[in-house]
Structure formats: C-alpha cells, structure tokens
Design an enzyme around this catalytic site. Structure first.
Site, mmCIF file in Angstrom:
data_model
loop_
_atom_site.group_PDB
_atom_site.id
_atom_site.type_symbol
_atom_site.label_atom_id
_atom_site.label_comp_id
_atom_site.label_asym_id
_atom_site.label_seq_id
_atom_site.Cartn_x
_atom_site.Cartn_y
_atom_site.Cartn_z
ATOM 1 N N ASP A 42 -30.050 6.506 37.762
ATOM 2 C CA ASP A 42 -29.160 5.506 38.359
ATOM 3 C C ASP A 42 -30.057 4.507 38.131
ATOM 4 O OD1 ASP A 42 -29.937 7.089 40.176
ATOM 5 O OD2 ASP A 42 -28.072 6.954 41.201
ATOM 6 N N SER A 43 -31.317 4.881 38.935
ATOM 7 C CA SER A 43 -32.440 3.811 39.334
ATOM 8 C C SER A 43 -32.322 2.620 38.277
ATOM 9 C CB SER A 43 -33.618 4.794 39.203
ATOM 10 O OG SER A 43 -34.228 5.421 38.330
ATOM 11 N N ASP A 81 -27.855 10.708 34.841
ATOM 12 C CA ASP A 81 -27.553 10.825 36.134
ATOM 13 C C ASP A 81 -26.389 10.087 36.281
ATOM 14 O OD1 ASP A 81 -28.679 11.317 38.498
ATOM 15 O OD2 ASP A 81 -29.524 9.189 38.626
ATOM 16 N N LYS A 111 -28.087 15.164 35.854
ATOM 17 C CA LYS A 111 -28.289 15.426 36.844
ATOM 18 C C LYS A 111 -26.863 14.561 37.781
ATOM 19 C CE LYS A 111 -31.668 12.464 39.179
ATOM 20 N NZ LYS A 111 -30.508 12.307 40.323
ATOM 21 N N GLU A 113 -26.450 13.873 42.836
ATOM 22 C CA GLU A 113 -26.987 13.672 43.917
ATOM 23 C C GLU A 113 -26.124 14.923 44.560
ATOM 24 O OE1 GLU A 113 -27.744 9.998 45.314
ATOM 25 O OE2 GLU A 113 -29.154 9.327 43.732
ATOM 26 N N GLU A 179 -36.275 15.904 46.547
ATOM 27 C CA GLU A 179 -36.441 14.059 47.379
ATOM 28 C C GLU A 179 -37.470 13.849 48.197
ATOM 29 O OE1 GLU A 179 -34.369 10.859 44.862
ATOM 30 O OE2 GLU A 179 -34.944 9.610 46.184
HETATM 31 O O1 KIV Z 1 -32.155 7.989 39.489
HETATM 32 C C1 KIV Z 1 -33.631 7.932 40.101
HETATM 33 O O2 KIV Z 1 -34.500 7.291 39.147
HETATM 34 C C2 KIV Z 1 -34.001 9.433 40.441
HETATM 35 C C3 KIV Z 1 -34.844 10.119 40.552
HETATM 36 C C4 KIV Z 1 -36.446 9.223 41.159
HETATM 37 C C5 KIV Z 1 -34.768 11.105 40.776
HETATM 38 O O3 KIV Z 1 -32.879 9.733 41.055
#
Ligand code: KIV
Length: 269
Positions: A42-43, A81, A111, A113, A179
């Site tokens: 989600d970055s 994510d 993934k 959180e 993290e």
């Molecule tokens: O969204 C992301 O890029 C992440 C990583 C930094 C682990 O969650």
C-alpha cells in the site's frame, strides 16, 4: 513460489529477498534479477500515487497494481497488501476483499498489517486457501495512533510483538514481516517461530529482508534511515528528460532515423 516454498526457506543459508513492485515492467526486471517475493504494497499510495500516507489507498487500486505485477511474473510470489479498512471491520467483507486479490488480480497471497484483531481473520483466510503474510512492529496504517516510529522498544511492547507473532503463526500465517523493531527483538522472534521472518529496519537476523523498490533504485526523494539506495534512477530519469528537452530544443531530435516520408502524400494542400 508458493506459501509452502516460502515456509521451507525458514532458517536457510540464503535469505529470502522481497521488494515492492507496483507495475509490470518493474516486476519483470525484479523477477529477472532473482527477487523471491514481490509485494504490491500500500506504499504505492505515498510512493506512486501522490498521497501523503497509505491510508487513502483502495482495494480497487491494490487489485489493479497487483494484476499488472502478476501478469509480468512467473516465478516470484506476488503478495497483495490489504489496504486500510479493507479488513478489520466486517470479517465477511475482509474475506471478499482478500479473495478478489487471488481470484481477480492473480496474487499468490495477501499481506495484512496485523494486531490482536487479525488473528481470527488470518485463520479464516488460511483455511479458505488464501495464504496470509502477517506484518507486525511498525504498521503504517496505524500512523494516526502510533506515528511512524520504532516499535517494540520496551520490554512490554517487545513481548507483545513476540506474542502476536506466535498467535499469527498458530493461525496459519506463512511468513511475518517485522518492521522497524530492534534487531535483538527481531532476532528473538525469528529464533522462536517456525515461519520465516522478513525484516525491514529489523536488523540482520531475520530469515529475509524487504525494502520498497523506490528506495532501492533511488527513485524516491528521500530514503528511510533503515533503508538504502543501491542506484540513482531519479538522477538518471532527470538527466534523460533534460537530454530529451535539449535535443528537441536544438532540433537534434527527431532525426531522419526517427521519421518516415511517403511520396504519395507530398501535395495534400
Ligand atoms: O507497503 C509496503 O511497502 C510495506 C513494506 C514496507 C513492508 O508494507
């Protein structure tokens, strides 16, 4: 690579490598370079879509970027994510959102959180055949609560991370991102669980490492203190754009090689 292959790499001499990827050409290059896992993080929100944080990112956006990455890869595991509020409120909706990532976007896993609120969901998704990578420590979706700071820095916080790591392992998570936690906390979590840990700002003793691709290639404006730029794509991009502007301005581009002429269309006015 499937979840079982990732599990089998636990404790391997060769650490797992994971990078974020948000588009097809990047995914293709990273797979060719030999990266094991591609995270459609989600970055993408703050690194590529111009948001200030990851919070505005939607399920549709992650699904679309994940589909692009999946179309470009054969071997690497593609992990989608789960964005802010796509899970955690209504469990059935969370299953539907995670399911879309596999059915529609062809991800291999999701993934999440994680926290106390994601243990049951991890179990349910795993039972349904949706592999889950848990994510503990700094979880940027909680930035309004925790800020974007180091986590697990006192005994009770470190023990909570350890406890949640075990709970998600028992719930069926196939791996765990840690993290921005102290390296000695990550080392103890890694030693005490049977699934691979993948660290970001969590020291050298995890079973693998993850960074955002924008930092690794030097595309982002700044690099987190725990990250590293291994290239200067931002500089390369700017100098290519400047060279293009100069070449157009001077008339050097397009040259004859870049143009074509047809006899029959010489007199059209
Ligand atoms: O969204 C992301 O890029 C992440 C990583 C930094 C682990 O969650």
């Amino acid at each position: 690579m499937r979840a079982k292959d990732v599990r089998e790499r636990k404790g391997d001499d060769e650490p797992l490598t994971m990078l974020t990827a948000y588009d097809a050409p990047t995914a293709e290059v990273l797979e060719a370079a030999g990266v094991d896992l591609l995270l459609v993080g989600d970055s993408v929100g703050n690194l590529r879509l111009g948001y200030d944080s990851t919070l505005p990112v939607t399920v549709d956006q992650i699904a679309s970027h994940t589909a692009a990455v999946a179309r470009a890869t054969d071997e690497a595991m593609v992990i989608a994510d789960m964005p802010f509020l796509s899970f955690g409120a209504d469990p059935d909706e969370a299953v539907e959102h995670a399911g879309r990532m596999l059915k529609e976007a062809e991800a291999d896993a999701v993934k999440i959180e994680s926290g106390p609120h994601t243990v049951e969901l991890t179990e349910r998704l795993t039972q349904l055949g949706i592999p889950v990578q848990a994510h503990l420590g700094l979880t940027p979706q909680h930035e309004n609560e925790t800020g974007l700071f180091r986590q697990g820095t006192d005994e009770s916080a470190a023990k909570q991370i350890l406890d949640l790591a075990h709970k998600h392992e028992r719930a069926g998570a196939f791996s765990l991102v840690l993290e921005h936690v102290p390296a000695n906390v990550a080392a103890q979590v890694t030693e005490s669980i049977s699934i691979p840990t993948i660290g970001i700002g969590a020291g050298p003793d995890c079973d693998g490492q993850v960074l955002t691709i924008d930092e690794v290639i030097g595309l982002s404006e700044s690099v987190a203190p725990f990250s590293k730029a291994f290239g200067d794509v931002r500089g390369e991009m700017r100098s290519a754009a400047e060279a293009y502007i100069d070449a157009v301005g001077s008339g050097e581009f397009p040259a004859d090689d870049h143009s074509h002429y047809e006899d029959d269309v010489d007199d059209i006015y």
